[in-house]
Scaffold this motif. Structure first.
Motif, short mmCIF file in Angstrom:
data_model
loop_
_atom_site.label_atom_id
_atom_site.label_comp_id
_atom_site.label_asym_id
_atom_site.label_seq_id
_atom_site.Cartn_x
_atom_site.Cartn_y
_atom_site.Cartn_z
N LYS A 1 0.95 -1.31 -0.28
CA LYS A 1 0.13 0.19 -0.22
C LYS A 1 0.80 1.24 0.30
N MET A 2 0.52 2.44 -0.32
CA MET A 2 0.93 3.39 -0.06
C MET A 2 0.02 4.64 0.74
N GLU A 3 0.90 5.36 1.38
CA GLU A 3 0.45 6.32 2.74
C GLU A 3 0.99 7.77 2.23
N VAL A 4 0.54 8.66 1.09
CA VAL A 4 1.38 9.89 0.56
C VAL A 4 0.69 11.06 1.30
N ASN A 5 0.10 10.70 2.91
CA ASN A 5 -0.86 12.35 3.05
C ASN A 5 0.49 12.42 4.24
N ILE A 6 1.42 11.97 4.61
CA ILE A 6 2.01 12.65 5.49
C ILE A 6 3.36 13.47 5.01
N ARG A 7 3.50 14.56 6.21
CA ARG A 7 4.33 15.36 5.41
C ARG A 7 5.48 15.34 6.13
N PRO A 8 6.28 15.74 5.75
CA PRO A 8 6.40 16.76 4.32
C PRO A 8 6.55 16.09 3.03
N LYS A 9 5.41 15.52 1.93
CA LYS A 9 5.13 14.50 1.85
C LYS A 9 6.33 14.28 0.08
N PHE A 10 7.70 15.06 0.53
CA PHE A 10 8.25 15.03 -0.64
C PHE A 10 9.55 14.05 -0.23
#
Length: 309
Positions: free
Chosen positions: A289-298
């Motif tokens: 799975k991908m979790e892409v909502n943790i900041r900073p995104k880059f």
């Protein structure tokens, strides 16, 4: 000096309201009252209608000049600081690394602690199947265990072999691993994960790897070794920060900042397509799975899941 937005909210309650430019401020300084109107970022400090209490035109011009002079450095300093730091790093790379690296690692650690709750949630998901197993005969290999923070997800009486290229991490690891007396460490191997010759082929029920593949020299070689040491049906549990799968803007930032992370973060790469490497190793079943909502995104696009031999 005070700055009061005008006009104020119509209901007088003091609640926040959406304000659009132009925006007018009344600045009170000593005996002066100056009205400043902001139409765009370039208009900071521009006095459109200064007034005073009993002062002449000369004083008003001086007041406008002072405000403009304050506005210029306030805008230029944030822009010049990164340029100066970058120039210093290009001219003196060794000194820059020595100065910047402690600050960089401290900042990364702070960001990880800030997101610790999110990471714990991801680990609960990843290791849910592992925690349910009987640890009596469970053989686990952990690559780059750090301080042993993953031990809390291992079943009691689990036997663990640790592989870590840093011999100095052993002391911190042993000290912190005492918090989990039910987990037995049978061997600590000082070696790179690309060549784990001290671990027998087909001997491990599970291999655990969290936030490690970003900094290894050869991802494919590491995954090949993971597959080699696993028993048939054994599982590979992983959590890694990777290249953003879709957003071009974030990918561009990752490519731009990757040399900085690599130089100051002990070889860390933030733009690797690690899921492609896992897909190509030849596992019988891959789930992630991908979790892409943790900041900073880059920095924190998290790939997590399991792969079965």
């Amino acid at each position: 000096m005070s700055a009061n937005p005008h006009p104020s909210p119509a209901n007088g309650s003091g609640d926040r309201v959406a304000v659009k430019l132009p925006l007018t401020f009344h600045l009170h300084y000593g005996g002066y009252v100056v009205i400043v109107e902001i139409r765009d970022p370039a208009s900071y400090g521009r006095v459109l209608h200064p007034t005073s209490l009993g002062i002449g035109a000369t004083a008003r011009r001086h007041m406008a000049t002072v405000l403009r002079r304050f506005a210029v450095p306030a805008t230029l300093i944030p822009l010049c600081l990164p340029v100066c730091l970058f120039t210093f790093a290009r001219l003196n790379p060794e000194k820059a690394t020595a100065y910047y690296k402690p600050v960089f690692l401290w900042l990364c650690a702070r960001l990880k602690r800030f997101n610790q709750k999110r990471f714990s949630t991801l680990k609960d998901d990843i290791f849910s199947g592992l925690k349910e197993q009987d640890g009596t005969s469970l053989q686990v290999l952990e690559i780059g265990s750090g301080k042993g923070t993953n031990f809390e997800y291992f079943p009691p009486r689990t036997s663990v072999i640790v592989v870590d290229p840093n011999p100095h991490s052993k002391l911190d690891f042993e000290e912190n691993s005492r918090q989990y007396p039910d987990v037995k460490v049978t061997k600590f191997v000082v070696a790179g994960a690309e060549d784990m010759a001290d671990v027998a082929e087909g001997s491990m029920d599970a291999v655990v790897c969290t936030l490690v593949l970003c900094s290894v020299h050869d991802v494919d070689a590491v995954l090949g070794e993971v597959k080699r040491v696993l028993k048939p049906g054994g599982k590979f549990y992983y959590l890694e920060h990777v290249r953003h799968p879709t957003l071009t803007r974030v990918q561009h930032l990752q490519d731009r900042f990757n040399p900085v992370f690599y130089s100051l973060g002990d070889g860390c790469n933030i733009n690797r397509d690690t899921w492609k490497n896992i897909d190509n190793v030849g596992f019988s079943n891959v789930k992630y799975k991908m979790e892409v909502n943790i900041r900073p995104k880059f920095m924190f696009n998290m790939l997590y899941g399991t792969a079965t031999k």
